[in-house]
Structures are given as C-alpha cells and as structure tokens.
Design an enzyme around this catalytic site. Structure first.
Site, short mmCIF file in Angstrom:
data_model
loop_
_atom_site.label_atom_id
_atom_site.label_comp_id
_atom_site.label_asym_id
_atom_site.label_seq_id
_atom_site.Cartn_x
_atom_site.Cartn_y
_atom_site.Cartn_z
N SER A 44 0.95 -1.11 0.04
CA SER A 44 0.03 0.11 0.06
C SER A 44 0.85 1.12 0.12
CB SER A 44 -0.89 -0.14 1.14
OG SER A 44 -0.28 0.20 2.40
N HIS A 157 -3.45 -6.04 2.63
CA HIS A 157 -2.51 -7.28 2.90
C HIS A 157 -3.23 -8.38 3.41
CE1 HIS A 157 0.30 -3.83 4.71
NE2 HIS A 157 0.17 -3.86 3.47
N GLN A 165 -6.52 -1.82 7.51
CA GLN A 165 -5.31 -2.18 6.99
C GLN A 165 -4.74 -3.20 8.29
OE1 GLN A 165 -2.39 -1.18 3.94
NE2 GLN A 165 -1.00 -1.07 5.99
N GLU A 287 -3.20 5.33 12.59
CA GLU A 287 -2.17 6.00 11.30
C GLU A 287 -3.03 5.80 9.98
OE1 GLU A 287 1.01 2.98 11.08
OE2 GLU A 287 1.26 3.41 8.96
N ASP A 314 1.73 8.12 7.47
CA ASP A 314 2.50 7.26 6.67
C ASP A 314 2.49 7.79 5.21
OD1 ASP A 314 3.78 5.09 5.37
OD2 ASP A 314 2.26 3.64 5.93
N LYS A 339 9.86 5.28 7.38
CA LYS A 339 10.07 3.97 6.59
C LYS A 339 11.40 4.42 5.96
CE LYS A 339 5.61 2.02 5.82
NZ LYS A 339 4.33 2.27 4.91
N HIS A 367 8.57 -1.43 9.49
CA HIS A 367 8.82 -2.24 8.40
C HIS A 367 8.09 -2.17 7.32
CE1 HIS A 367 5.13 -5.15 9.29
NE2 HIS A 367 4.83 -3.92 9.32
N ARG A 368 8.02 -2.84 6.04
CA ARG A 368 7.15 -2.86 5.02
C ARG A 368 6.49 -4.41 4.85
NH1 ARG A 368 7.47 1.67 1.93
NH2 ARG A 368 5.36 1.14 1.50
N SER A 369 5.45 -4.09 4.32
CA SER A 369 4.69 -5.59 4.21
C SER A 369 5.47 -6.51 3.37
CB SER A 369 3.21 -5.60 3.59
OG SER A 369 3.45 -4.76 2.29
N LYS A 390 6.81 -0.51 14.61
CA LYS A 390 5.94 -1.56 14.19
C LYS A 390 6.74 -2.38 12.99
CE LYS A 390 3.20 0.31 10.37
NZ LYS A 390 2.03 0.36 9.84
P1 PGA Z 1 3.17 -1.29 3.08
O1 PGA Z 1 2.27 -1.44 4.33
O2 PGA Z 1 4.53 -1.81 3.68
O3 PGA Z 1 2.37 -2.45 2.14
O4 PGA Z 1 2.97 0.06 2.36
C1 PGA Z 1 2.66 -0.86 5.70
C2 PGA Z 1 1.69 0.31 6.27
O5 PGA Z 1 0.98 1.03 5.39
O6 PGA Z 1 2.10 0.97 7.08
ZN ZN Z 2 0.59 2.69 7.13
#
Ligand code: PGA
Ligand code: ZN
Length: 437
Positions: A44, A157, A165, A287, A314, A339, A367-369, A390
């Site tokens: 995302s 996710h 999410q 968030e 974010d 990030k 982190h990332r997904s 997180k």
């Molecule tokens: P993403 O999701 O790593 O898929 O962008 C994580 C988030 O939105 O915090």
């Molecule tokens: Zn996010």
C-alpha cells in the site's frame, strides 16, 4: 576512530517475504570489514514515496525483477563510492543523492540507494567493532522502542478481511521490551483461539496477523479487547490498541468506502466514526486515518482527536522531510511513520526522525509488508531512540527477526536498557483509562 574506506559495493537480486525480488547490497571496506543489507517493499505504497526501481520486463518475475537496480549499485554507485570513508554516513549518502540527482531517486531507484546506504553503515559499525545501534546513536540517548504488533490484517494485506489495514496491540504499559513481546505473543495466540472458536478463520496476512472474515471494522476492536483481557492484561493500562487505516486505499473522489460494511463516508463522517471508536476502546494511535492529500481532513482529525490519540502520518508524509515540515506547519497530525525505503538513504531518514522529534511528535520506526531477514530497523529504532516500532505480528520469521534482535539488544544493554513505555507517546496527556473526550 577507524575510518575504513569503501573498496567496492556488490549487489544481487534476492527474494522478499512475498516471493518478490528485492535488492541485497554488500559493502566491502579497505580494512577487510564487509556487511550486507536487504531492502523491504510495500504494497500500500504512498503516492509520494521514492521510486522502487523494477525491471518491468514481463518475462522475469512478472516484471518485478530488480536487475536494473542491482546494475546501478555495481556499475554506477560502487565506482563513485570507492575511497569514501564508510564511517561518515552523510558523505556516503550525499554521493548517493547527487549521483541520482532526482527528487525521488527515480534514476538509480531507492531500492538501490537504500541497500547501499544500509550496507555502508553496517560495514562501518563492524569495522569499528560496535553494535549497529551504538554506531547509529552517535553517543546520543538510546532506548528500547514500544512494539506495535499487527495481529489482525485487512485492506491490501489480507483480502476478504476488514477495510482497516492493521489492527495492532501496543503493550506500552509493561516494564520492559521482553515483557511487551511476551504480551504481544500471548494476545496473538488468544486472538487465534477466539477466531477459531467463532469460525472466523485464522489464516494469516502478509504481516503475520490473522486475516479474519469479519462483517464490521468495529468487530475487530471488540475481539482484540477480549483477547487482551483473556490473556490476563489490562486494556487501556498495560496494553492498548493501534490502527493503521491506510485510508488512501479506500478513498475515491472525496469519499471513503468501507467495503466490508457496505457504506461510504465523507471525511467528517469518518472522523466521527474514529471518535466513537476511541470513546469505546483503548485506542492509543491511528495511522493514515485519512487520504494522503486530504490535508483539511487531517487538520480536523488532529483538532478533534489529537490531544487524546496519536495520529500518525505514513502515506501522508512518506518519511519526506519536506512533507513533514508542511505537516508541522499545518498541525496536520502529531506523529510520523518512519520507513527508510520511502526516502532512500539513512541520512534523509534520520533527518525525518529529527524533525519529528523537534516538533514534539511521536516517531514510529516501521517495516514494510514485503520484508526480509534484514534487522537494520531494530537497531535504528534503538540508536535513534524513536520510542516506537511496528514490524508486524509476532509470527513469521521476517517479522520476528526484528523483535528477536530487540530482545538481544535489551539483554546486552543489561542495566542500561530502558524501555520507552508511555513516554513514547509524548502528546498524550493521560493514560486512556478515565480520560474522556
Ligand atoms: P506497506 O504497508 O508496507 O504495504 O506500504 C505498511 C503500512 O501501510 O504501514
Ligand atoms: Zn501505514
């Protein structure tokens, strides 16, 4: 202090936790020290993130190969860094930024630049014989972050799940990181049992949280509260709830559509919905409650809930110091998600953290997904004293690698270890218990 120089940087294409290609870079220094780093990848992704360079060649990995980024590391970046002191991170990163020359790493790819930036830092810390978090702290205050465990996955996710999410548990009221991790794991397992008992499915999503088939977002909050209590923890005192709505994903033309509930809301109606959730449940953080361009909505959200709840940007900020500056000027939120791959170098990431802290806001290392076994963000959270991290559910080793790294750091620090706890939420005046809106 040793100032080993970069000899060369090598790279290869490896796979992340979703089986998609990503970049691994290895920095080799003149004194023989070397270290590798791997970059994560989001699903995302925010509109304003730095570019993740993919080959776009459909014959390999459906176009997701990263051979161009790998070639950029070996053929463009490596020769330019030869002879540069690896222990001067700003010098390494300045060269990366100048070589790229675009505002969003569009030429080299943020996956190429971040892999090199992190590998250089890790190699320099090895060369100086320091743990990475000590090296990154530069002697400043360091602390163990409060973990946010994403135990229920929805949105992009986990298909067939809720619109929100991420629904996370946040053991901010416990005395140490180890106790917080134990709480997160126990609540996670209790939630799994509750879901199975109710026939709601307990498969897991991309970040290791359950992907349950619920018919309303509110049901997730009730279930998680029950899981906290059934695990023997006090909600709103020892353990809190955090949400990542990732609202840009369900926004269209001024409206927010909650597909799992079959209704569409305006910005104001969605803010009102959040307010009702906050009144009923011990929510400590929300968030991306609104879309990444809905600045008026963010200002209103912060006005209504900002004294009581952490509001994290974010997609709104994408770890970009320029966007964070705008957010501070506009009082659009009171916290920033950090990030490194949204911006592409460690120096720019640290700038984002410093700005966030200077505003008196909360900062959440993330982190990332799509993740790997690389644990750099755990050390960054401690060394930069972000106060919060997180990195998914306490499930799946690409997530646990970071939590286990933090356990090890806490252990090694011994008496010097300090767990951020409630102090990681500087803007929230009182604990949730007893507070009213
Ligand atoms: P993403 O999701 O790593 O898929 O962008 C994580 C988030 O939105 O915090
Ligand atoms: Zn996010």
């Amino acid at each position: 202090m040793a100032k080993a120089a970069v000899e060369k940087v090598t790279a290869r294409e490896v796979l992340d936790s979703r089986g998609n290609p990503t970049v691994e870079a290895t920095a080799h220094l003149s004194d023989g020290a070397s270290a590798w780093a791997m970059v994560p990848s989001g699903a995302s992704t925010g509109r304003y993130e730095a570019l993740e360079l993919r080959d776009g060649d459909g014959s390999r990995y459906g176009g997701k190969g990263v051979l161009k980024a790998v070639a950029n590391v070996e053929q463009v970046i490596s020769p330019a860094l030869k002879g540069v002191a690896a222990g001067v991170q700003e010098a390494v990163d300045r060269i990366l930024v100048e070589l790229d020359g675009t505002p969003n790493k569009a030429k080299l790819g943020a996956n190429a630049t971040l892999a090199v930036s992190m590998a250089a830092a890790k190699a320099a810390s090895a060369s100086q014989g320091k743990p990475l978090h000590v090296y990154m702290s530069g002697g400043g205050p360091a602390g163990l972050p409060v973990p946010m465990f994403n135990i229920l996955n929805g949105g992009r996710h986990a298909h067939n799940s809720i619109d929100i999410q991420e629904v996370m548990v946040v053991p901010a009221g416990l005395p140490s990181f180890a106790e917080a991790l134990r709480c997160g794991a126990e609540v996670y397992h209790t939630l799994g049992r509750l879901l199975r008992e109710r026939g709601l499915g307990s498969n897991v999503g991309d970040e290791g949280g359950y992907a349950a088939t619920l018919s309303a977002n509110l049901d997730a909050l009730a279930l998680i509260c029950a899981a906290i209590e059934d695990s023997g923890y006090r909600p709103g005192d020892e353990c809190f709830i955090a949400l990542d709505a990732a609202a840009s994903e369900f926004y269209d033309d001024g409206n927010y559509t909650l597909a799992c509930e079959g209704r569409t809301l305006s910005s104001d109606e969605l803010i009102d919905l959040y307010r009702s959730w906050v009144q009923e449940y011990p929510i400590i953080s929300i968030e991306d409650g609104l879309h990444e361009d809905d600045w008026a909505g963010w200002r209103e959200l912060n006005r209504v809930l900002g004294a009581r709840v952490q509001l994290v940007g974010d997609d709104l900020y994408t770890t970009n110091p320029r966007r964070i500056q705008t957010g501070v000027q506009e009082a659009a939120s009171n916290a920033v998600l950090i990030k490194p791959n949204q911006i592409g170098t460690l120096t720019e990431t640290l700038e984002a953290v410093s700005m966030t802290k200077a505003a008196g806001w909360g900062s959440v290392m993330s982190h990332r997904s799509g993740e790997t076994e690389d644990t750099t963000i755990a050390d960054l959270a401690v060394g930069w004293n972000t106060g919060q991290i997180k990195t998914g559910a306490p499930c799946r080793s690409e997530r646990l690698a970071k939590y286990n790294r933090l356990l090890k750091i806490e252990d090694e620090l011994g008496d010097e270890a300090s767990y951020a706890g409630m102090a990681a939420f500087p803007h929230i005046c009182s604990r949730m218990k007893g507070a009213s809106l």
